[in-house]
Design a protein around this motif. Structure first.
Motif, PDB file in Angstrom:
ATOM      1  N   VAL A 269       9.130  -7.698  43.852  1.00 37.30           N
ATOM      2  CA  VAL A 269       8.452  -7.011  44.959  1.00 37.30           C
ATOM      3  C   VAL A 269       7.184  -6.322  44.466  1.00 37.30           C
ATOM      4  N   MET A 270       7.217  -5.803  43.225  1.00 39.15           N
ATOM      5  CA  MET A 270       6.061  -5.096  42.679  1.00 39.15           C
ATOM      6  C   MET A 270       4.916  -6.048  42.326  1.00 39.15           C
ATOM      7  N   VAL A 271       5.197  -7.320  42.196  1.00 36.34           N
ATOM      8  CA  VAL A 271       4.179  -8.357  41.986  1.00 36.34           C
ATOM      9  C   VAL A 271       3.192  -7.987  40.867  1.00 36.34           C
ATOM     10  N   GLY A 272       3.728  -7.790  39.685  1.00 36.61           N
ATOM     11  CA  GLY A 272       2.857  -7.572  38.538  1.00 36.61           C
ATOM     12  C   GLY A 272       2.466  -6.134  38.271  1.00 36.61           C
ATOM     13  N   SER A 273       2.898  -5.191  39.105  1.00 40.40           N
ATOM     14  CA  SER A 273       2.594  -3.776  38.894  1.00 40.40           C
ATOM     15  C   SER A 273       3.842  -3.058  38.391  1.00 40.40           C
ATOM     16  N   VAL A 274       3.643  -2.046  37.565  1.00 39.02           N
ATOM     17  CA  VAL A 274       4.774  -1.200  37.174  1.00 39.02           C
ATOM     18  C   VAL A 274       4.765   0.108  37.958  1.00 39.02           C
TER      19      VAL A 274
END
Length: 470
Positions: free
Chosen positions: A200-205
């Motif tokens: 769900v975060m698609v590459g973001s932390v």
């Protein structure tokens, strides 16, 4: 009738005004005096009377002693640190004179400190260009390197930013401990924290969702990383002015260099929120710089603690000066901080005999080592692997090794030296093969600059290269 007591507290008054986010005109209005009078007070051209001191205390709800007691002590400590530079070795400046200059001429002290920092940056830039020319055998290019820019900025200031430490310490007190950080974000900023899957975060932390008033975190992060990301978000929300001020002293040739440095300063602020300077410095000494114990006490990771230990150089409150390096299995350096005078290789690989490059053989295990450079300098190193990345989104886990070290004269303060061999067991290492003239090293990957290689048609040496005596 006795004369009323008068004080010269210009630096303290200026720091108070800046901490409160006030202009000289704002403070003058609050105190019912002229802006020019505030300016004179801050430059120590006018004394501060006891009446004015009490008015300040009542107006801004501060402790009188905190304003009257400093008297330029921090500026004096910073100036004394600068005067320890070898270029000033033949100049005798007593501590009393330094204190007098800092108290009576704070503007001159600020100017000298800025000039010295600019000099340090230029020296580091020259060293970088010279190292590149030596490693390539050609003239260095004029193309700016953003990473080198950022590293020079941090190195020139010894990775120490007292203004950020002070602001973060106040913020940490308001938060009341890392365990209260969720509640603080909610009460102070109306932000709810949600943990979401990596898919769900698609590459973001971490992501700040202004619309839904949420801070979103990758649920694959461990607890220490989650706390750090939340502290980092708070730093961006509440310490932007302090970061801008710290960044303002730098001269960047590239926008990327400035952005990298801003990110480094924000991370510095986040670490200072989680590990406030005074409490962390005391704990470091009490626990003899035991990184794992400090991590448990402050809810931080091994790497976060190691990084924070390099920043404990606040003037007048210095602790052991450390250097820090982070490398991947291929030897690429992704972070390098020096507060201990360690001569890092600025270009090319490091020495393979240093255990930071061998830590990958024993993951998560602490490896210690005494080091001796060709010039006889000795250091003590603590190395261990750390892991980053991973998660359902498909990002691979990245294994890196970090090393934290200090000069031999400070090593006795570390818990890691209480057992085991001493400095006489130091491993002879070099900065990098091209600059190391240890002719008997079997781990050498390249000949040193300036040495003639012997032919091997008659005799082949046991080392990778044989060298002429000339």
């Amino acid at each position: 009738m006795p004369s009323e007591r008068r004080l010269y507290v210009g630096p303290s008054l200026r720091r108070l005004r800046r901490d409160l986010g006030l202009t000289q005109a704002d403070m003058a209005s609050d105190m019912e005096v002229s802006p020019s009078y505030i300016a004179l007070l801050e430059r120590n051209h006018r004394p501060l009377s006891a009446e004015m001191l009490l008015r300040l205390a009542q107006t801004y709800k501060i402790d009188v002693a905190s304003l009257a007691g400093e008297g330029g002590a921090e500026e004096a400590a910073r100036l004394q640190a600068v005067l320890k530079d070898p270029m000033f070795a033949d100049i005798d400046v007593p501590a009393l004179e330094t204190a007098d200059i800092s108290t009576n001429f704070p503007g001159i002290v600020d100017a000298l400190l800025r000039l010295y920092t600019a000099y340090q940056e230029e020296q580091l830039a020259l060293a970088d260009r010279g190292a590149e020319a030596r490693s390539t055998g050609a003239r260095s290019t004029d193309a700016p390197d953003p990473v080198a820019e950022s590293r020079r900025f941090l190195a020139a200031r010894r990775n120490s930013f007292p203004s950020l430490d002070d602001a973060a310490e106040r913020l940490a007190q308001a938060i009341g401990g890392h365990e209260n950080i969720f509640g603080y974000l909610k009460s102070r900023h109306g932000l709810r924290v949600r943990r979401l899957p990596s898919t769900v975060m698609v590459g973001s932390v971490r992501r700040l969702d202004y619309h839904r008033k949420e801070v979103l975190l990758d649920d694959g992060l461990d607890t220490a990383s989650q706390m750090f990301q939340l502290a980092l978000q708070i730093a961006y929300l509440e310490m932007r002015e302090e970061v801008d001020a710290a960044l303002g002293g730098g001269a960047f040739a590239t926008e990327s260099g400035e952005r990298l440095t801003r990110r480094a300063l924000a991370s510095y602020a986040a670490a200072a929120i989680l590990m406030p300077y005074s409490a962390f410095a005391r704990a470091a000494e009490t626990r003899r710089y035991d990184l794992e114990a400090l991590g448990r006490q402050f809810g931080a990771s091994f790497e976060q603690v190691a990084h924070r230990l390099t920043t404990l150089q606040k003037p007048g409150q210095e602790r052991v000066p450390f250097f820090f390096i982070r490398v991947d299995p291929a030897g690429n350096v992704s972070k390098r901080l020096d507060g201990a005078g360690f001569p890092f290789a600025r270009h090319g690989g490091g020495c393979p005999l240093w255990t930071v490059h061998q830590a990958f053989r024993t993951p998560r295990e602490i490896v210690t080592q005494w080091l001796e450079l060709p010039d006889g300098q000795r250091f003590f190193s603590v190395a261990r692997t750390v892991t980053a990345g991973g998660g359902a989104w498909g990002a691979p886990k990245v294994e890196r090794a970090i090393a934290l070290g200090c000069a031999a004269e400070h090593a006795h303060k570390l818990i890691y030296t209480q057992d085991g061999p001493g400095p006489d067991s130091a491993t002879p290492i070099g900065v990098t093969c091209r600059l190391c003239h240890r002719t008997e090293c079997t781990a050498r990957s390249a000949p040193p600059i300036g040495r003639q290689i012997l032919p091997d048609d008659i005799r082949r040496t046991s080392t990778p290269f044989g060298f002429s005596d000339n």
